[in-house]
Design a protein around this motif. Structure first.
Motif, PDB file in Angstrom:
ATOM      1  N   GLY A   1       7.093   1.377  -6.278  1.00  0.00           N
ATOM      2  CA  GLY A   1       6.698   0.496  -5.149  1.00  0.00           C
ATOM      3  C   GLY A   1       6.966   1.024  -3.936  1.00  0.00           C
ATOM      4  O   GLY A   1       6.025   0.352  -3.129  1.00  0.00           O
ATOM      5  N   GLY A   2       7.801   1.779  -3.684  1.00  0.00           N
ATOM      6  CA  GLY A   2       7.746   2.290  -2.443  1.00  0.00           C
ATOM      7  C   GLY A   2       6.286   3.349  -2.096  1.00  0.00           C
ATOM      8  O   GLY A   2       5.953   2.979  -0.781  1.00  0.00           O
ATOM      9  N   ILE A   3       5.604   3.900  -3.173  1.00  0.00           N
ATOM     10  CA  ILE A   3       4.486   4.730  -2.864  1.00  0.00           C
ATOM     11  C   ILE A   3       3.582   3.501  -2.635  1.00  0.00           C
ATOM     12  O   ILE A   3       2.677   3.637  -1.661  1.00  0.00           O
ATOM     13  CB  ILE A   3       4.164   5.239  -4.080  1.00  0.00           C
ATOM     14  CG1 ILE A   3       5.107   6.562  -4.336  1.00  0.00           C
ATOM     15  CG2 ILE A   3       2.707   5.887  -4.300  1.00  0.00           C
ATOM     16  CD1 ILE A   3       4.933   7.235  -5.657  1.00  0.00           C
ATOM     17  N   LEU A   4       3.501   2.429  -3.258  1.00  0.00           N
ATOM     18  CA  LEU A   4       2.268   1.371  -3.045  1.00  0.00           C
ATOM     19  C   LEU A   4       2.625   0.738  -1.899  1.00  0.00           C
ATOM     20  O   LEU A   4       1.571   0.307  -1.256  1.00  0.00           O
ATOM     21  CB  LEU A   4       2.464   0.179  -4.194  1.00  0.00           C
ATOM     22  CG  LEU A   4       2.086   0.920  -5.821  1.00  0.00           C
ATOM     23  CD1 LEU A   4       2.573  -0.173  -6.574  1.00  0.00           C
ATOM     24  CD2 LEU A   4       0.689   1.678  -5.620  1.00  0.00           C
TER      25      LEU A   4
ATOM     26  N   GLY B   1       3.771   2.049   0.659  1.00  0.00           N
ATOM     27  CA  GLY B   1       3.433   3.038   1.583  1.00  0.00           C
ATOM     28  C   GLY B   1       1.912   3.280   1.779  1.00  0.00           C
ATOM     29  O   GLY B   1       1.273   3.611   2.829  1.00  0.00           O
ATOM     30  N   GLN B   2       1.041   2.960   0.923  1.00  0.00           N
ATOM     31  CA  GLN B   2      -0.352   3.009   0.943  1.00  0.00           C
ATOM     32  C   GLN B   2      -0.941   1.707   1.307  1.00  0.00           C
ATOM     33  O   GLN B   2      -2.061   1.286   1.263  1.00  0.00           O
ATOM     34  CB  GLN B   2      -0.951   3.314  -0.644  1.00  0.00           C
ATOM     35  CG  GLN B   2      -0.501   4.724  -1.113  1.00  0.00           C
ATOM     36  CD  GLN B   2      -0.858   5.098  -2.575  1.00  0.00           C
ATOM     37  OE1 GLN B   2      -1.240   4.072  -3.301  1.00  0.00           O
ATOM     38  NE2 GLN B   2      -0.892   6.434  -2.889  1.00  0.00           N
ATOM     39  N   ASN B   3       0.036   0.791   1.767  1.00  0.00           N
ATOM     40  CA  ASN B   3      -0.292  -0.589   2.410  1.00  0.00           C
ATOM     41  C   ASN B   3      -1.333  -1.413   1.275  1.00  0.00           C
ATOM     42  O   ASN B   3      -2.209  -2.047   1.712  1.00  0.00           O
ATOM     43  CB  ASN B   3      -1.344  -0.342   3.574  1.00  0.00           C
ATOM     44  CG  ASN B   3      -0.524   0.652   4.719  1.00  0.00           C
ATOM     45  OD1 ASN B   3       0.505   0.108   4.927  1.00  0.00           O
ATOM     46  ND2 ASN B   3      -1.117   1.523   5.419  1.00  0.00           N
ATOM     47  N   TRP B   4      -0.824  -1.506   0.135  1.00  0.00           N
ATOM     48  CA  TRP B   4      -1.366  -2.554  -0.879  1.00  0.00           C
ATOM     49  C   TRP B   4      -1.005  -3.805  -0.253  1.00  0.00           C
ATOM     50  O   TRP B   4      -0.214  -4.353   0.440  1.00  0.00           O
ATOM     51  CB  TRP B   4      -0.713  -2.313  -2.097  1.00  0.00           C
ATOM     52  CG  TRP B   4      -1.192  -1.475  -3.123  1.00  0.00           C
ATOM     53  CD1 TRP B   4      -1.725  -0.121  -2.696  1.00  0.00           C
ATOM     54  CD2 TRP B   4      -1.467  -1.662  -4.425  1.00  0.00           C
ATOM     55  NE1 TRP B   4      -2.433   0.390  -3.953  1.00  0.00           N
ATOM     56  CE2 TRP B   4      -2.129  -0.381  -4.854  1.00  0.00           C
ATOM     57  CE3 TRP B   4      -1.176  -2.659  -5.258  1.00  0.00           C
ATOM     58  CZ2 TRP B   4      -2.303  -0.272  -6.260  1.00  0.00           C
ATOM     59  CZ3 TRP B   4      -1.297  -2.215  -6.824  1.00  0.00           C
ATOM     60  CH2 TRP B   4      -2.090  -1.158  -7.036  1.00  0.00           C
TER      61      TRP B   4
END
Length: 440
Positions: free
Chosen positions: A378-381, A383-386
């Motif tokens: 969730g943090g990665i997504l 961070g990728q501005n989903w």
């Protein structure tokens, strides 16, 4: 005359079941508090010991890894050496190392202690799930195990409230002292009320010793014959559903306050997001326990996850709508996290006496792994501005995957007479001994 003779005996049996369930419920509450107490004290702890965010993350991770290993290890040992013995051991480990956390002076020491304490925290649930299941009649088994496990989130809620009231006045060490002392104190009612062995446990060792096929290797003995008697496909289906749902809830509980704040909700109100989800979970689990009072919870939980998928998808479209979002969060908690609180009951239905604690332990370990993966992904997504639409669509798909896993587990689990529900998988799911004996 017979009625007068039987009634007192029946009354004693009912009182015994209630007493055992209440003790297991109390252990579940303590375990929930001890498992999540680091979240309550983290801000003050980090400031007091000058721990940076990365080091604090490692402390959290060490505790989570400990709980996963504790579930994997103590579950099979409880089947092998006795539920009560392993429960007492889990409480001793939890209590001792949690008390020691109060005297930690560095992030490294605290991480080591949380890892060791986590072995006991993760190991406490499999024995109490098996004890509760085996003390109840088959008709009441699922509902009682669900009610018992509601103690876990309730312990976190109550513990969080107590922590908020006491921590600022007495400091963070008191929280660890309180949690460790409660775990050690719980040993007394466990020894006084829970029998040394249930009647069902008498059949465990002969059953394990009699299986020369699957139990031929050390690994098979340790796992406890989880996949024997046609449980292979059902077990993996259950674990798939458990993993998907726990990835989802790990993301929601961890990041919902952040997402609410990013969408215009004030920080103090946004922090209530995780609380609302957990309160909804308790209500949802209570409702499911009422629905399945005389049956297995597979169907009810699958339906709950499908409803949760719809609610999660809708939530992504009203996340900034104030009170409407909080109302949906409550329903999402009831459907998704409330459904997850039934996993020990579902595992208790799938796995028989000889491998029940191992089955519950491994199922919960899979779930705890998912709750670690969820916040990371969730943090990665984020961070990728989903976009919220895409993010909550993916979350809704996880809920549907969970429903699919539970449905397939119900379809493929063995019937009470030992035959399989799904015939094409019958030969594939047999043990080597059954095939060699010509069982079809």
């Amino acid at each position: 005359m017979n009625h007068l003779e039987v009634a007192p005996s029946a009354g004693r049996a009912v009182r015994s079941v209630i007493s055992i369930t209440l003790v297991c419920f109390a252990v579940s509450m303590i375990d929930g508090f001890d498992t999540l107490m680091l979240s309550f004290v983290a801000p003050l702890l980090a400031k007091s010991l000058q721990i940076d965010h990365a080091s604090l993350g490692r402390v959290f991770g060490a505790g989570f890894v400990g709980t996963v290993l504790g579930s994997l290890i103590i579950g099979p040992l409880a089947d092998r050496f006795g539920r009560r013995k392993m429960l007492v051991l889990a409480l001793v480990v939890t209590g001792g190392f949690t008390l020691a956390c109060a005297f930690a002076s560095s992030a490294g020491t605290l991480a080591a202690l949380r890892f060791l304490g986590g072995l006991g925290m993760g190991g406490a649930i499999p024995p109490i799930a098996a004890i509760t299941a085996e003390s109840a009649s088959s008709e009441r088994r699922s509902s009682l195990v669900i009610l018992m496990f509601i103690g876990f989130p309730l312990g976190a809620v109550v513990g969080g409230a107590i922590t908020a009231a006491l921590m600022m006045k007495f400091g963070w060490p008191l929280v660890f002292l309180m949690g460790g002392s409660c775990a050690l104190a719980a040993i007394i009612p466990v020894l006084l009320i829970i029998p040394a062995a249930t009647p069902a446990e008498a059949t465990i060792k002969p059953a394990l010793q009699d299986n020369n096929g699957l139990a031929g290797s050390l690994l098979a003995r340790f796992v406890g014959n989880l996949f024997a008697e046609g449980r292979l496909a059902a077990t993996f289906a259950l674990w798939f559903g458990v993993l998907a749902s726990m990835i989802l809830s790990g993301f929601l509980v961890s990041f919902m306050p952040t997402i609410l704040n990013l969408n215009g909700v004030a920080p103090d109100r946004a922090a209530l997001g995780a609380v609302v989800i957990n309160v909804g979970a308790i209500v949802g689990a209570l409702l499911i326990s009422l629905i399945v009072r005389r049956g297995a919870p597979f169907v009810a939980v699958a339906v709950s996850f499908v409803a949760g998928a719809v609610m999660v998808f809708t939530l992504g479209r009203v996340i900034g709508a104030g009170n409407a979002a909080f109302g949906l969060l409550f329903v999402v908690g009831a459907c998704i996290v409330g459904g997850q609180l039934t996993f020990p009951a579902i595992a208790s239905c799938l796995f028989p006496t000889g491998v029940r604690a191992a089955g519950v332990g491994w199922t919960l370990a899979i779930g705890r792994t998912g709750s670690i993966i969820g916040p990371v992904v969730g943090g990665i997504l984020l961070g990728q501005n989903w976009s919220l639409g895409h993010l909550f669509l993916a979350a809704a798909l996880l809920a549907l995957f969970a429903a699919l896993g539970i449905t397939l587990a119900n379809l493929w689990r063995p019937r009470g007479d030992g035959t399989l529900r799904h015939k094409p998988f019958a030969k594939f799911m047999m043990t080597g001994r059954e095939v060699s004996n010509g069982k079809h």
